[in-house]
Design a protein around this motif. Structure first.
Motif, PDB file in Angstrom:
ATOM      1  N   TRP A   4       0.844  -1.195   0.000  1.00  0.00           N
ATOM      2  CA  TRP A   4       0.000   0.000   0.000  1.00  0.00           C
ATOM      3  C   TRP A   4       0.880   1.246   0.000  1.00  0.00           C
ATOM      4  CZ3 TRP A   4      -5.486   0.062   0.335  1.00  0.00           C
ATOM      5  CH2 TRP A   4      -6.067  -1.209   0.381  1.00  0.00           C
ATOM      6  N   ILE A   5       0.410   2.313  -0.641  1.00  0.00           N
ATOM      7  CA  ILE A   5       1.130   3.580  -0.698  1.00  0.00           C
ATOM      8  C   ILE A   5       0.568   4.513   0.368  1.00  0.00           C
ATOM      9  CG2 ILE A   5       1.599   5.621  -2.109  1.00  0.00           C
ATOM     10  CD1 ILE A   5       1.374   3.782  -4.561  1.00  0.00           C
ATOM     11  N   GLU A   6       1.457   5.091   1.159  1.00  0.00           N
ATOM     12  CA  GLU A   6       1.043   5.988   2.236  1.00  0.00           C
ATOM     13  C   GLU A   6       0.593   7.329   1.659  1.00  0.00           C
ATOM     14  OE1 GLU A   6       3.062   8.330   5.968  1.00  0.00           O
ATOM     15  OE2 GLU A   6       3.816   6.325   5.493  1.00  0.00           O
ATOM     16  N   LEU A   7      -0.590   7.785   2.096  1.00  0.00           N
ATOM     17  CA  LEU A   7      -1.097   9.090   1.680  1.00  0.00           C
ATOM     18  C   LEU A   7      -0.891  10.152   2.746  1.00  0.00           C
ATOM     19  CD1 LEU A   7      -4.467   8.167  -0.073  1.00  0.00           C
ATOM     20  CD2 LEU A   7      -2.228   8.597  -1.105  1.00  0.00           C
ATOM     21  N   GLY A   8      -0.723   9.738   4.000  1.00  0.00           N
ATOM     22  CA  GLY A   8      -0.513  10.696   5.078  1.00  0.00           C
ATOM     23  C   GLY A   8      -1.343  10.364   6.291  1.00  0.00           C
ATOM     24  N   SER A   9      -1.222  11.191   7.296  1.00  0.00           N
ATOM     25  CA  SER A   9      -1.919  10.978   8.560  1.00  0.00           C
ATOM     26  C   SER A   9      -3.404  11.291   8.418  1.00  0.00           C
ATOM     27  CB  SER A   9      -1.308  11.877   9.637  1.00  0.00           C
ATOM     28  OG  SER A   9      -2.092  11.830  10.809  1.00  0.00           O
ATOM     29  N   VAL A  10      -4.223  10.482   9.071  1.00  0.00           N
ATOM     30  CA  VAL A  10      -5.661  10.731   9.051  1.00  0.00           C
ATOM     31  C   VAL A  10      -5.981  12.058   9.725  1.00  0.00           C
ATOM     32  CG1 VAL A  10      -6.258   9.494  11.178  1.00  0.00           C
ATOM     33  CG2 VAL A  10      -7.916   9.604   9.323  1.00  0.00           C
ATOM     34  N   ASP A  94      -4.331   2.520   8.956  1.00  0.00           N
ATOM     35  CA  ASP A  94      -3.590   1.622   9.839  1.00  0.00           C
ATOM     36  C   ASP A  94      -2.666   2.473  10.697  1.00  0.00           C
ATOM     37  OD1 ASP A  94      -2.469  -0.615  11.049  1.00  0.00           O
ATOM     38  OD2 ASP A  94      -1.135  -1.058   9.375  1.00  0.00           O
ATOM     39  N   GLY A  95      -2.872   2.421  12.006  1.00  0.00           N
ATOM     40  CA  GLY A  95      -2.033   3.202  12.913  1.00  0.00           C
ATOM     41  C   GLY A  95      -2.153   4.699  12.689  1.00  0.00           C
TER      42      GLY A  95
END
Length: 111
Positions: A4-10, A94-95
């Motif tokens: 999965w590619i990280e998009l940033g913090s929720v 996730d996290g």
């Protein structure tokens, strides 16, 4: 297994807010509801091309800022008397971090 590619913090998206993610293939609007659900859809309203990331988030829907068309964030379907849909994209949290699958971006590039 898909990486999965990280998009940033929720938390970078306020509750009932959105952010626009630029990709080589186009723009994706990532939404966070008041209940902390996260959704991703194409950022262009099919009616007049309005930027959905600038719309009003209510429940699990967004209202286009140009002409008030309402879209279900889970299905992309227009609500009420309006007809049409926008593309939805699977995301996960996730996290406290939002991720999108790279095959989604490759699918966009092929379209």
């Amino acid at each position: 297994m898909t990486e999965w590619i990280e998009l940033g913090s929720v938390t970078a998206i306020p509750p009932r807010g959105a952010r626009c993610v630029n990709t080589p293939s186009g723009k994706i609007a990532v939404f966070r509801t008041a209940e902390d659900q996260v959704y991703a859809i194409e950022n262009r309203c099919p009616h007049k091309g309005g930027p959905l990331s600038e719309g009003i988030v209510h429940g699990a829907s967004v209202t286009c800022p140009l002409h008030n068309w309402v879209f279900d964030l889970a299905t992309g379907e227009a609500q009420g008397a309006d007809e049409g849909h926008v593309q939805t994209y699977p995301v996960k949290v996730d996290g406290g971090v939002i991720y999108i699958a790279p095959d989604v971006l490759m699918q966009m590039a092929a379209e």
